[in-house]
Design an enzyme around this catalytic site. Structure first.
Site, short mmCIF file in Angstrom:
data_model
loop_
_atom_site.label_atom_id
_atom_site.label_comp_id
_atom_site.label_asym_id
_atom_site.label_seq_id
_atom_site.Cartn_x
_atom_site.Cartn_y
_atom_site.Cartn_z
N LYS A 44 47.49 28.23 40.23
CA LYS A 44 47.10 28.79 39.04
C LYS A 44 48.07 29.97 38.66
O LYS A 44 48.50 29.93 37.59
CB LYS A 44 45.73 29.25 39.00
CG LYS A 44 44.68 28.38 39.30
CD LYS A 44 43.16 29.15 39.11
CE LYS A 44 42.22 28.23 39.81
NZ LYS A 44 40.98 29.01 40.20
N GLY A 45 48.70 30.47 39.83
CA GLY A 45 49.49 31.69 39.25
C GLY A 45 50.72 31.49 38.32
O GLY A 45 50.89 32.35 37.59
N GLU A 100 57.22 28.68 39.90
CA GLU A 100 56.13 29.50 40.95
C GLU A 100 56.17 30.95 40.14
O GLU A 100 56.99 31.40 39.45
CB GLU A 100 56.58 29.39 42.28
CG GLU A 100 55.76 30.11 43.39
CD GLU A 100 54.27 29.67 43.61
OE1 GLU A 100 53.78 29.92 42.35
OE2 GLU A 100 53.94 29.33 44.56
N ASP A 101 55.03 31.65 40.46
CA ASP A 101 54.96 32.89 40.11
C ASP A 101 55.91 33.96 40.77
O ASP A 101 56.31 34.74 40.29
CB ASP A 101 53.43 33.46 39.96
CG ASP A 101 52.66 33.11 41.35
OD1 ASP A 101 53.17 32.47 42.16
OD2 ASP A 101 51.44 33.25 41.10
N ASP A 104 56.73 35.38 48.36
CA ASP A 104 56.37 36.36 49.17
C ASP A 104 56.80 36.00 50.50
O ASP A 104 57.99 36.33 51.00
CB ASP A 104 54.72 36.42 49.03
CG ASP A 104 54.19 37.66 49.84
OD1 ASP A 104 54.78 38.47 50.37
OD2 ASP A 104 52.78 37.76 50.01
N LYS A 133 59.77 38.75 46.32
CA LYS A 133 59.37 39.88 47.21
C LYS A 133 60.29 39.59 48.69
O LYS A 133 59.78 39.24 49.39
CB LYS A 133 57.88 39.95 47.83
CG LYS A 133 56.98 40.46 46.89
CD LYS A 133 55.74 40.82 47.54
CE LYS A 133 54.46 40.80 46.72
NZ LYS A 133 53.05 40.88 47.16
N PHE A 154 51.26 44.69 45.68
CA PHE A 154 50.18 43.75 45.18
C PHE A 154 50.20 43.83 43.88
O PHE A 154 49.80 44.61 43.19
CB PHE A 154 49.01 43.91 45.99
CG PHE A 154 48.26 42.75 45.45
CD1 PHE A 154 48.30 41.67 46.19
CD2 PHE A 154 46.88 42.81 44.43
CE1 PHE A 154 47.30 40.24 45.84
CE2 PHE A 154 46.46 41.87 44.07
CZ PHE A 154 46.36 40.56 44.69
N ASP A 161 46.55 36.91 40.12
CA ASP A 161 45.19 37.39 39.95
C ASP A 161 44.79 38.47 41.04
O ASP A 161 45.31 38.59 42.14
CB ASP A 161 44.22 36.23 40.07
CG ASP A 161 44.11 35.74 41.38
OD1 ASP A 161 45.27 35.39 41.96
OD2 ASP A 161 43.18 35.53 42.12
N ARG A 167 44.52 37.68 35.37
CA ARG A 167 45.50 36.46 35.04
C ARG A 167 45.96 36.90 33.49
O ARG A 167 47.08 36.42 33.34
CB ARG A 167 45.25 35.01 35.46
CG ARG A 167 44.96 34.65 36.75
CD ARG A 167 44.76 33.20 36.90
NE ARG A 167 43.99 32.85 38.27
CZ ARG A 167 44.69 33.03 39.22
NH1 ARG A 167 45.94 33.07 39.38
NH2 ARG A 167 43.99 32.48 40.45
P1 5GP Z 1 53.94 32.92 49.64
O1 5GP Z 1 53.77 31.64 50.33
O2 5GP Z 1 55.63 33.00 49.35
O3 5GP Z 1 53.78 34.06 50.89
O4 5GP Z 1 52.93 33.17 48.64
C1 5GP Z 1 53.03 32.68 47.58
C2 5GP Z 1 51.81 32.85 47.01
O5 5GP Z 1 51.16 34.02 47.18
C3 5GP Z 1 52.08 33.16 45.52
O6 5GP Z 1 52.20 31.82 44.63
C4 5GP Z 1 50.75 33.82 44.82
O7 5GP Z 1 49.66 33.09 44.51
C5 5GP Z 1 50.34 34.60 46.17
N1 5GP Z 1 51.10 36.00 46.08
C6 5GP Z 1 52.02 36.57 46.88
N2 5GP Z 1 52.08 38.02 46.61
C7 5GP Z 1 51.23 38.09 45.48
C8 5GP Z 1 50.90 39.46 44.80
O8 5GP Z 1 51.46 40.26 44.74
N3 5GP Z 1 49.78 39.12 43.90
C9 5GP Z 1 48.95 38.23 43.66
N4 5GP Z 1 48.15 38.18 42.96
N5 5GP Z 1 49.33 36.82 44.59
C10 5GP Z 1 50.35 37.09 45.13
#
Ligand code: 5GP
Length: 178
Positions: A44-45, A100-101, A104, A133, A154, A161, A167
């Protein structure tokens, strides 16, 4: 831990986000040069970002929506990408832009790029994330386009969210993990 909006510190204002989106769109419009694009929004992000970004893209464009989850409850990732709904049309021969939002650990981005490569022979597959990140990366992957590089904070707002909330904020804010 409960988060109140008054605990949030603003990291990027609405104006900064919108200006960055326009910059990204200029680059993308140049790259695609009028060719058709399938924009895939990762729910959803990424919903706010995807919706604002596509308004500035000037090629023939179709939007698709997929739903993944990797965060459990709270502020930590489960470390496992879960494909909640990943039904897509035939993308063979198409230009695909995944929106993508935030990247990480990179697990979600890697999962999606692998999924595309395993299932389709696209004309191009690009990965775009509003936030990056880099410091928390666990797998070797870089978005083709990103808006802002950020520290290990975070974040909430503008699609991101905390337990389903925030959101709808027009800015991106952060809470200290400590
Ligand atoms: P990854 O798979 O790269 O570890 O993470 C991707 C997903 O983790 C993002 O699409 C998001 O939904 C969530 N995410 C990562 N960092 C954050 C953050 O700082 N805040 C929030 N709300 N979601 C995050």
């Amino acid at each position: 831990m409960e988060i109140k909006e008054s605990d949030l510190k603003v990291l990027f204002t609405e104006e900064q986000i919108q200006a960055k989106i326009k910059e990204l769109a200029v680059e993308m419009n140049k790259f695609y040069n009028g060719e058709e694009v399938y924009a895939i929004c990762v729910l959803k992000g990424a919903v706010m970002f995807a919706v604002d970004l596509v308004k500035h893209l000037n090629m023939p464009l179709k939007m698709e929506f997929i739903r993944l989850s990797s965060y459990g409850t709270g502020m930590t990732t489960t470390g496992k990408v879960n494909a909640v709904d990943i039904s897509l049309p035939d993308l063979n021969g198409k230009n695909v832009l995944i929106i993508e939002d935030i990247v990480d650990t990179g697990l979600t981005a890697k999962f999606l790029m692998d999924f595309m490569h395993c299932n389709f022979k696209t004309k191009s597959t690009k990965f775009c994330s509003l936030l990056d990140k880099k410091i928390t990366r666990k797998v070797d992957i870089e978005p083709d386009y990103y808006g802002f590089e950020i520290d290990d904070k975070f974040l909430v707002g503008y699609g991101l969210d905390y337990e389903g909330y925030y959101r709808n904020l027009r800015y991106i804010g952060y809470v200290d993990k400590n």
